[in-house]
Design a protein around this motif. Structure first.
Motif, PDB file in Angstrom:
ATOM      1  N   VAL A   1      11.856  -1.477   2.749  1.00 29.16           N
ATOM      2  CA  VAL A   1      12.900  -2.476   3.041  1.00 29.16           C
ATOM      3  C   VAL A   1      12.406  -4.026   2.504  1.00 29.16           C
ATOM      4  O   VAL A   1      13.271  -4.808   1.720  1.00 29.16           O
TER       5      VAL A   1
ATOM      6  N   ILE B   1      10.047  -4.631   0.105  1.00 33.58           N
ATOM      7  CA  ILE B   1      10.177  -4.743  -1.188  1.00 33.58           C
ATOM      8  C   ILE B   1      11.456  -4.737  -2.052  1.00 33.58           C
ATOM      9  O   ILE B   1      11.929  -5.335  -3.156  1.00 33.58           O
ATOM     10  N   VAL B   2      12.320  -3.831  -1.446  1.00 33.72           N
ATOM     11  CA  VAL B   2      13.853  -3.759  -1.855  1.00 33.72           C
ATOM     12  C   VAL B   2      14.556  -5.533  -1.877  1.00 33.72           C
ATOM     13  O   VAL B   2      15.179  -5.990  -2.613  1.00 33.72           O
TER      14      VAL B   2
ATOM     15  N   GLY C   1      12.407  -7.683  -4.129  1.00 31.85           N
ATOM     16  CA  GLY C   1      12.430  -7.368  -5.631  1.00 31.85           C
ATOM     17  C   GLY C   1      11.028  -6.542  -6.003  1.00 31.85           C
ATOM     18  O   GLY C   1      10.141  -6.811  -5.899  1.00 31.85           O
ATOM     19  N   ILE C   2      11.404  -5.082  -6.447  1.00 33.67           N
ATOM     20  CA  ILE C   2      10.443  -4.386  -6.625  1.00 33.67           C
ATOM     21  C   ILE C   2       9.277  -4.985  -7.750  1.00 33.67           C
ATOM     22  O   ILE C   2       9.911  -5.252  -8.870  1.00 33.67           O
TER      23      ILE C   2
ATOM     24  N   MET D   1      19.109  -5.773   4.500  1.00 33.45           N
ATOM     25  CA  MET D   1      19.039  -5.043   3.272  1.00 33.45           C
ATOM     26  C   MET D   1      20.066  -4.863   2.462  1.00 33.45           C
ATOM     27  O   MET D   1      20.428  -4.989   1.349  1.00 33.45           O
ATOM     28  N   ALA D   2      21.120  -4.425   3.495  1.00 36.63           N
ATOM     29  CA  ALA D   2      22.600  -4.055   2.771  1.00 36.63           C
ATOM     30  C   ALA D   2      23.140  -5.308   2.452  1.00 36.63           C
ATOM     31  O   ALA D   2      23.710  -5.223   0.905  1.00 36.63           O
TER      32      ALA D   2
ATOM     33  N   LEU E   1      21.698  -6.184  -0.986  1.00 36.25           N
ATOM     34  CA  LEU E   1      22.032  -5.221  -2.097  1.00 36.25           C
ATOM     35  C   LEU E   1      23.408  -5.568  -2.536  1.00 36.25           C
ATOM     36  O   LEU E   1      23.730  -5.418  -3.862  1.00 36.25           O
ATOM     37  N   ILE E   2      24.226  -6.260  -1.601  1.00 43.83           N
ATOM     38  CA  ILE E   2      25.658  -6.531  -2.166  1.00 43.83           C
ATOM     39  C   ILE E   2      25.489  -7.889  -3.062  1.00 43.83           C
ATOM     40  O   ILE E   2      26.146  -8.010  -4.049  1.00 43.83           O
ATOM     41  N   VAL E   3      24.745  -8.855  -2.388  1.00 47.16           N
ATOM     42  CA  VAL E   3      24.595 -10.093  -3.261  1.00 47.16           C
ATOM     43  C   VAL E   3      23.886 -10.067  -4.384  1.00 47.16           C
ATOM     44  O   VAL E   3      24.173 -10.590  -5.341  1.00 47.16           O
TER      45      VAL E   3
ATOM     46  N   PRO F   1      21.439  -7.068  -6.152  1.00 49.48           N
ATOM     47  CA  PRO F   1      20.845  -5.700  -6.024  1.00 49.48           C
ATOM     48  C   PRO F   1      19.610  -5.618  -6.519  1.00 49.48           C
ATOM     49  O   PRO F   1      18.888  -4.736  -5.844  1.00 49.48           O
ATOM     50  N   GLN F   2      19.061  -6.399  -7.389  1.00 52.21           N
ATOM     51  CA  GLN F   2      17.774  -6.358  -7.867  1.00 52.21           C
ATOM     52  C   GLN F   2      16.638  -6.958  -6.993  1.00 52.21           C
ATOM     53  O   GLN F   2      15.652  -7.187  -7.111  1.00 52.21           O
ATOM     54  N   GLY F   3      17.081  -7.551  -5.967  1.00 47.08           N
ATOM     55  CA  GLY F   3      16.334  -8.333  -4.672  1.00 47.08           C
ATOM     56  C   GLY F   3      16.055  -9.921  -5.097  1.00 47.08           C
ATOM     57  O   GLY F   3      16.658 -10.139  -6.170  1.00 47.08           O
TER      58      GLY F   3
ATOM     59  N   LEU G   1      26.395   1.428  -1.024  1.00 42.63           N
ATOM     60  CA  LEU G   1      25.422   0.473  -1.032  1.00 42.63           C
ATOM     61  C   LEU G   1      24.347   0.963  -2.068  1.00 42.63           C
ATOM     62  O   LEU G   1      23.877  -0.119  -2.754  1.00 42.63           O
TER      63      LEU G   1
ATOM     64  N   ARG H   1      24.544   0.820  -5.958  1.00 45.07           N
ATOM     65  CA  ARG H   1      24.421  -0.393  -6.676  1.00 45.07           C
ATOM     66  C   ARG H   1      23.184  -0.435  -7.229  1.00 45.07           C
ATOM     67  O   ARG H   1      22.900  -1.418  -8.190  1.00 45.07           O
ATOM     68  N   THR H   2      22.206   0.378  -7.039  1.00 44.38           N
ATOM     69  CA  THR H   2      20.755   0.296  -7.494  1.00 44.38           C
ATOM     70  C   THR H   2      20.625   1.672  -8.248  1.00 44.38           C
ATOM     71  O   THR H   2      21.523   2.396  -7.925  1.00 44.38           O
TER      72      THR H   2
ATOM     73  N   TYR I   1      14.524   2.213  -6.624  1.00 46.60           N
ATOM     74  CA  TYR I   1      15.376   1.420  -5.493  1.00 46.60           C
ATOM     75  C   TYR I   1      16.161   2.404  -4.616  1.00 46.60           C
ATOM     76  O   TYR I   1      15.986   2.437  -3.416  1.00 46.60           O
TER      77      TYR I   1
ATOM     78  N   MET J   1      14.139   4.217  -2.230  1.00 46.24           N
ATOM     79  CA  MET J   1      13.598   3.499  -1.092  1.00 46.24           C
ATOM     80  C   MET J   1      14.673   3.126  -0.200  1.00 46.24           C
ATOM     81  O   MET J   1      14.461   3.174   1.190  1.00 46.24           O
ATOM     82  N   ILE J   2      15.915   3.143  -0.714  1.00 49.32           N
ATOM     83  CA  ILE J   2      16.972   2.617   0.072  1.00 49.32           C
ATOM     84  C   ILE J   2      17.840   3.623   1.125  1.00 49.32           C
ATOM     85  O   ILE J   2      17.860   3.518   2.097  1.00 49.32           O
TER      86      ILE J   2
ATOM     87  N   ALA K   1      15.368   4.095   3.699  1.00 50.28           N
ATOM     88  CA  ALA K   1      15.659   3.066   4.676  1.00 50.28           C
ATOM     89  C   ALA K   1      16.821   3.240   5.595  1.00 50.28           C
ATOM     90  O   ALA K   1      16.671   3.220   6.631  1.00 50.28           O
ATOM     91  N   PHE K   2      17.771   3.683   5.007  1.00 53.96           N
ATOM     92  CA  PHE K   2      19.108   4.045   5.800  1.00 53.96           C
ATOM     93  C   PHE K   2      19.060   5.090   6.768  1.00 53.96           C
ATOM     94  O   PHE K   2      19.519   5.015   8.064  1.00 53.96           O
TER      95      PHE K   2
END
Lengths: 302, 323
Positions: free
Chosen positions: A229, A231-232, A235-236, A286-287, A290-292, A294-296, B116, B119-120, B124, B127-128, B131-132
């Motif tokens: 969570v 690093i997501v 940003g990885i 995290m969600a 991702l919305i705002v 996505p690359q972290g 969600l 989007r990646t 990613y 991992m996502i 996590a969910f």
């Protein structure tokens, strides 16, 4: 209330820096070798068990910490040279499966050697007990030491990566593997080194967190998932991102678990709704990221 | 080497024959094992649609498995205590109803997680989804209204019109019939324009986009169907054990569902079925020999990843993996 809040802020910071030690290794290994390593949680566990065993044998906490670094680094080098090295060029599915297989082997192997009961590490006497902070807050000294140690490691890692020859090579290796190799750098030794470094950090954080909690099989995976969570969000591949993400997640987790049940008790008369929401809070964070973005937060767009 | 078609029918017939043999010998425990394998196979077939056909490496399918289980558990709890859900809906233990609720709930969960996560891509995504999945686990642990960490017991297994679900043969038959229907559905999807487009998206998203199809919508649709199937497996699993707990949401379940797919062979119709059968057999045989059988499972998985990439189906049949 204010004092409690400051105490929780410090707890959140402490959780954050410990998460950073885990996330830094994960993100470095991913950034440099392109490897997604689920067995990073096993290295955390190996560090904790090595520390607990050495502490029980010698009674020295310092030796226990050295053992956690050494054992996790050794385990890291072992799996990197024997297995993971073959997977750098493979797709992520193969990497996930092979490292999942390693989790099974490490966890059950540890259970076979140490049994299913948790081990305990005791805080060394000079570091135990509370200290009084300015403003009259009583806070456990050991947790302050963890915050300091975590921040020191973060600084050291930053210096290593930006200011030393090895660090420059690591950065170059992440950017262009063939070119670095063509310039005469032994890339596979570099990879082993990066992996050992990440493993040692994971092992250290296992020993430190294991001192606060307990040392048991399966302790690594919840931390691993939280580190994902982190690093997501950060940003990885970005170590700065890992630091920002770790502190954000640490604070969100701790303050959520403290404030939401209070808020829910005030609104509904029971803490339940707040507890449920608090348990989901970092994933909601995290969600949102991702919305705002996505690359972290610190990641470059793909 | 045998053709994959023959192999597929042999696996299907083999499971059925094993169950009938168990019934003839009066070995009810074997029947329960066969039902367990069939249910795991359904979960695997669900994941395979996302993983094999769609190329979406979901490490969070335990979320859907658990959602299906909890749908059954929650409805059964309300039926047992005669307290309507939200003060409106009566609880029920009728399988056609509980299954439908499980499928819809699983599809909704997959819609949100998928929207969600998609989007990646790549690492990613893994991992996502992981996590969910963990988020659902903690949700179930802290949700004290439905048992929290202790889970919920279902005192009587749900009923199905015309069957006695407490009879192991009937319950196996039901699980096996669902598995067969799900396999037919996936084969139909595989051959439909949607399935062809999905395969194309896995191989070359850019080309698919160029002909005017949105890769993200296709992937999301596949993810939703995949989640719904896995939720149905979770519903059956709840009725099999007559117990649901947060363990159904645990990340190891996601890993195990993935093992079914990989052990058997990715993107092959019967791959997850073979994988689930082998997994349950290993659990039974190795589990009897040693408490630490997961070590050997790990070693086997490692060997398959490093040296036998088509899984068991790939090793035994001559057709190359599609795509």
């Amino acid at each position: 209330m204010t004092l409690l809040l400051i105490e929780q802020l410090l707890n959140g910071l402490q959780l954050g820096v410990m998460l950073f030690l885990m996330a830094a290794g994960l993100t470095l290994v991913f950034g440099v070798m392109g490897l997604i390593n689920l067995a990073h949680g096993s290295l955390y566990m190996v560090g904790a068990f090595a520390a607990a065993w050495v502490a029980a044998q010698t009674g020295s906490y310092l030796l226990a910490l050295v053992a956690s670094l050494a054992a996790a680094a050794a385990a890291g080098v072992l799996i990197e040279t024997l297995i993971l090295r073959r997977l750098y060029a493979r797709d992520h599915l193969d990497q996930v499966l092979a490292t999942f297989a390693l989790i099974l082997i490490f966890s059950e192997g540890t259970r076979a050697v140490f049994g299913s009961f948790p081990l305990y590490l005791t805080i060394p006497p000079p570091l135990s007990g509370p200290v009084t902070l300015p403003g009259g807050i009583e806070y456990p000294l050991f947790r302050l030491v963890l915050i300091g140690a975590g921040l020191a490691v973060a600084l050291g890692l930053w210096l290593l990566i930006t200011r030393t020859r090895v660090g420059i090579r690591i950065q170059a290796g992440a950017a262009d593997r063939e070119m670095v190799s063509a310039l005469g750098v032994d890339i596979s030794r570099l990879y082993t080194l990066v992996f050992a470094l990440g493993a040692a950090l994971a092992g250290l954080s296992g020993a430190l967190v294991g001192t606060l909690q307990s040392v048991e099989v399966g302790m690594g995976e919840p931390v691993l998932i939280t580190a994902f969570v982190v690093i997501v969000i950060g940003g990885i591949g970005s170590v700065q991102g890992a630091l920002v993400g770790a502190i954000l997640v640490g604070l969100t987790q701790t303050l959520g678990a403290f404030l939401l049940p209070l808020a829910s008790t005030r609104l509904t008369g029971a803490p339940d709704a707040g507890q449920v929401l608090a348990s989901m809070l970092i994933y909601i964070l995290m969600a949102l990221v991702l919305i705002v973005r996505p690359q972290g937060l610190m990641g470059r767009p793909a | 080497m045998i053709p994959e078609r023959v192999f597929n029918w042999a696996v299907w017939g083999g499971l059925l024959a094993f169950a009938l043999l168990a019934e003839a010998l009066g070995e009810t425990y074997w029947l329960t094992l066969a039902a367990r394998a069939a249910i795991f196979a359904i979960a695997g077939v669900g994941l395979n649609l996302a993983l094999g056909n769609g190329g979406l490496i979901s490490f969070g399918h335990a979320a859907f498995f658990g959602v299906g289980g909890y749908a059954v558990g929650i409805l059964a709890t309300h039926a047992q205590t005669y307290t309507p859900l939200f003060g409106l809906i009566e609880g029920t233990q009728s399988m056609p109803v509980t299954w439908s609720v499980a499928i819809v709930a699983g599809a909704l969960a997959a819609l949100v997680i998928g929207a969600l996560s998609l989007r990646t891509s790549g690492a990613y995504f893994i991992m996502i989804t992981l996590a969910f999945g963990q988020m659902f686990y903690y949700f179930a642990v802290t949700w004290s209204a439905y048992g929290g960490e202790d889970g919920m017991s279902i005192y009587v297994r749900g009923g199905f019109p015309g069957l006695n679900t407490l009879d192991p043969l009937h319950f196996f038959g039901l699980s096996f019939a669902v598995l067969t229907l799900v396999l037919l559905l996936v084969r139909m999807i595989d051959r439909s324009p949607f399935g062809l487009a999905l395969n194309a998206v896995r191989q070359s998203p850019a080309r698919v986009e160029t002909v005017g199809i949105s890769p993200r919508r296709l992937r999301l649709a596949a993810f939703v169907v995949s989640g719904a199937i896995t939720a149905l497996a979770g519903a059956l699993f709840a009725d099999l054990n007559r117990y649901v707990s947060p363990a159904m949401f645990s990340w190891t379940i996601s890993g195990e569902i993935m093992i079914f797919v990989i052990l058997g062979g990715v993107a092959r119709l019967m791959g997850p079925v073979v994988g689930a059968l082998v997994f349950v057999a290993l659990e039974e045989l190795l589990g009897g020999l040693s408490d630490y059988w997961h070590i050997w499972l790990g070693v086997l998985l490692l060997l398959i990843v490093l040296f036998a990439r088509g899984g068991i189906t790939g090793a035994l049949t001559r057709e190359a993996r599609r795509g």
